[in-house]
Design an enzyme around this catalytic site. Structure first.
Site, short mmCIF file in Angstrom:
data_model
loop_
_atom_site.label_atom_id
_atom_site.label_comp_id
_atom_site.label_asym_id
_atom_site.label_seq_id
_atom_site.Cartn_x
_atom_site.Cartn_y
_atom_site.Cartn_z
N TYR A 67 0.83 -1.21 0.00
CA TYR A 67 0.00 0.00 0.00
C TYR A 67 0.87 1.26 0.00
O TYR A 67 1.79 1.39 -0.80
CB TYR A 67 -0.98 -0.03 1.17
CG TYR A 67 -2.15 -0.97 0.96
CD1 TYR A 67 -3.19 -0.64 0.12
CD2 TYR A 67 -2.21 -2.21 1.59
CE1 TYR A 67 -4.28 -1.49 -0.09
CE2 TYR A 67 -3.28 -3.08 1.39
CZ TYR A 67 -4.32 -2.70 0.55
OH TYR A 67 -5.38 -3.56 0.33
N SER A 68 0.61 2.21 0.91
CA SER A 68 1.25 3.52 0.82
C SER A 68 2.72 3.53 1.21
O SER A 68 3.38 4.57 1.05
CB SER A 68 0.49 4.54 1.67
OG SER A 68 -0.69 4.93 1.02
N ALA A 69 3.25 2.43 1.69
CA ALA A 69 4.71 2.38 1.84
C ALA A 69 5.38 2.55 0.48
O ALA A 69 6.57 2.91 0.40
CB ALA A 69 5.14 1.06 2.49
N THR A 70 4.61 2.35 -0.60
CA THR A 70 5.08 2.62 -1.96
C THR A 70 5.51 4.09 -2.13
O THR A 70 6.42 4.39 -2.91
CB THR A 70 3.97 2.31 -2.99
OG1 THR A 70 3.43 1.02 -2.72
CG2 THR A 70 4.48 2.38 -4.41
N LYS A 71 4.85 4.99 -1.41
CA LYS A 71 5.15 6.42 -1.58
C LYS A 71 6.61 6.73 -1.27
O LYS A 71 7.20 7.62 -1.90
CB LYS A 71 4.22 7.26 -0.71
CG LYS A 71 2.76 7.28 -1.15
CD LYS A 71 1.93 8.19 -0.26
CE LYS A 71 0.50 8.36 -0.77
NZ LYS A 71 -0.34 7.17 -0.52
#
Length: 394
Positions: A67-71
């Site tokens: 999820y937002s750890a991709t950012k």
């Protein structure tokens, strides 16, 4: 009893104990954790089930959507371009993406996209999900969209739109999609097992996500029964027109099945990175020092990339949050190991971060999506890491 596999260097046994306890007491089904110290792995553990429906075990090579750890990965790509002189974070976005100037946005700098200050958390007219996965239609919609607050005067978490906004700047500058840039400039040099846009050949390694429903749905309670400290958030969740809801209703339908092959194959640089905990830790390690001869950013660029850009009440999450140009900075709800740390969490519990002061890089990925104040799995691992380092919290 879950079998824990992998290695732990002497002195880091508390992390193994906490990781084991995550399975026995805190709900982990399949998970991995990795810690680098000064460019070398000192913790590399995995265990449990990658697919509880089939019994497939979690292995060293299991991939997990984070999820937002991709950012944090996408933000790193932007700072690599800035370091090369290909991108000026203080230049208007419209310098690289002329269509973005529409609706009064001509002066918004790239930096405000990264730090969630552009006011583009939602679309007045959501786009069909198929068009969002195809990239160009949703990017065109964001270019035409008006800001929902005065840019630069507030910040609010651009949970979904951030990836298309920042990713389109990467695409305009390089001529490559963000997933392609990450693969060629980060994954290949470091040997990372990480994808933004999963190849069909890798799908068999991806874990099956399991979602825990909350024990109590606060939105169904009478207003007077909601804890006082949560009333503003709950009121926003009940209001379909609130930014808290609109930020996650950018597509039609609003719900995105992140386990679907089509979604995992698309490039969503805010939210559909798929990789290993080891890959997250290794990338962050290469931000703060050399890893097998590779360093992604110079110390000077890193200092600029991780300085605070926005702090205070978040217009979307309605809690205190802190951001640099693309990375989350430490707060009590976002556990890290010290004041110089930076990184990013992901929905349900995943976490990647680096701490230059202590030479630490950390990655945690899991397939039981829990989240909320009651989910202390990542925090427990970070607490154990602090114990191993004899580091106190902030």
């Amino acid at each position: 009893m879950t079998t824990i596999e992998g290695e732990v260097a002497p002195g880091f046994e508390p992390v193994r104990e906490a990781f084991t306890a995550n399975f026995t007491r805190r709900g982990d089904i399949g998970a991995a954790v990795c810690v680098y110290l000064h460019g070398r792995p000192v913790v590399d553990l995995w265990g449990g089930s990658a697919d509880p429906e089939t019994g497939r075990p979690w292995t060293r090579d299991t991939l997990q959507l984070v999820y937002s750890a991709t950012k944090g990965v996408t933000a790193t790509a932007v700072h690599m371009l800035a370091e090369r002189g290909a991108l000026d974070l203080d230049a208007p976005v419209a310098k690289y993406w002329p269509e973005f100037a529409a609706n009064g946005k001509a002066d918004i700098p790239v930096r405000w996209l990264l730090s969630h200050q552009a006011g583009l958390v939602a679309l007045d007219q959501p786009v069909p999900l198929k068009e969002a996965l195809a990239w160009h239609p949703v990017v065109a919609a964001l270019a035409a969209q008006r800001s929902l607050w005065t840019p630069g005067e507030a910040h609010g978490y651009h949970g979904r739109t951030w990836g298309w906004l920042v990713g389109e700047v990467i695409r305009r500058v390089t001529g490559r999609t963000p997933g392609c840039f990450v693969a060629e400039e980060m994954v290949a040099p470091l040997g990372l097992d990480f994808f933004i846009g999963l190849p069909a050949s890798e799908r068999g390694r991806v874990s099956r996500m399991v979602y825990r429903r909350p024990d109590v749905d606060l939105t169904t309670l009478p207003a007077g029964s909601v804890p006082e400290e949560l009333r503003e958030q709950v009121a926003a969740w009940r209001d379909p027109d609130s930014l808290s809801n609109r930020a996650y209703a950018v597509t039609d339908p609003a719900a995105i099945d992140f386990g679907s092959p089509d979604v995992q194959a698309a490039e969503l640089p805010a939210s559909n990175g798929i990789g290993t905990a080891h890959a997250l830790a290794r990338m962050y390690a290469a931000l703060i020092g050399e890893v097998d001869g590779v360093r992604l950013l110079t110390p000077e660029t890193l200092r600029s990339a991780t300085k605070e850009e926005a702090a205070g009440k978040d217009q979307v999450m309605l809690v205190e949050s802190r951001f640099s140009a693309g990375y989350m900075l430490p707060t009590m709800p976002v556990p890290m190991t010290g004041t110089t740390a930076f990184g990013h969490t992901g929905r349900g519990g995943s976490l990647g971060f680096a701490d230059p002061e202590h030479g630490i890089a950390f990655g945690y990925a899991m397939n039981h999506i829990i989240g909320g104040a009651g989910d202390v799995r990542a925090a427990s691992l970070v607490d154990a890491l602090r114990k191993s380092l004899d580091v106190k919290w902030l």
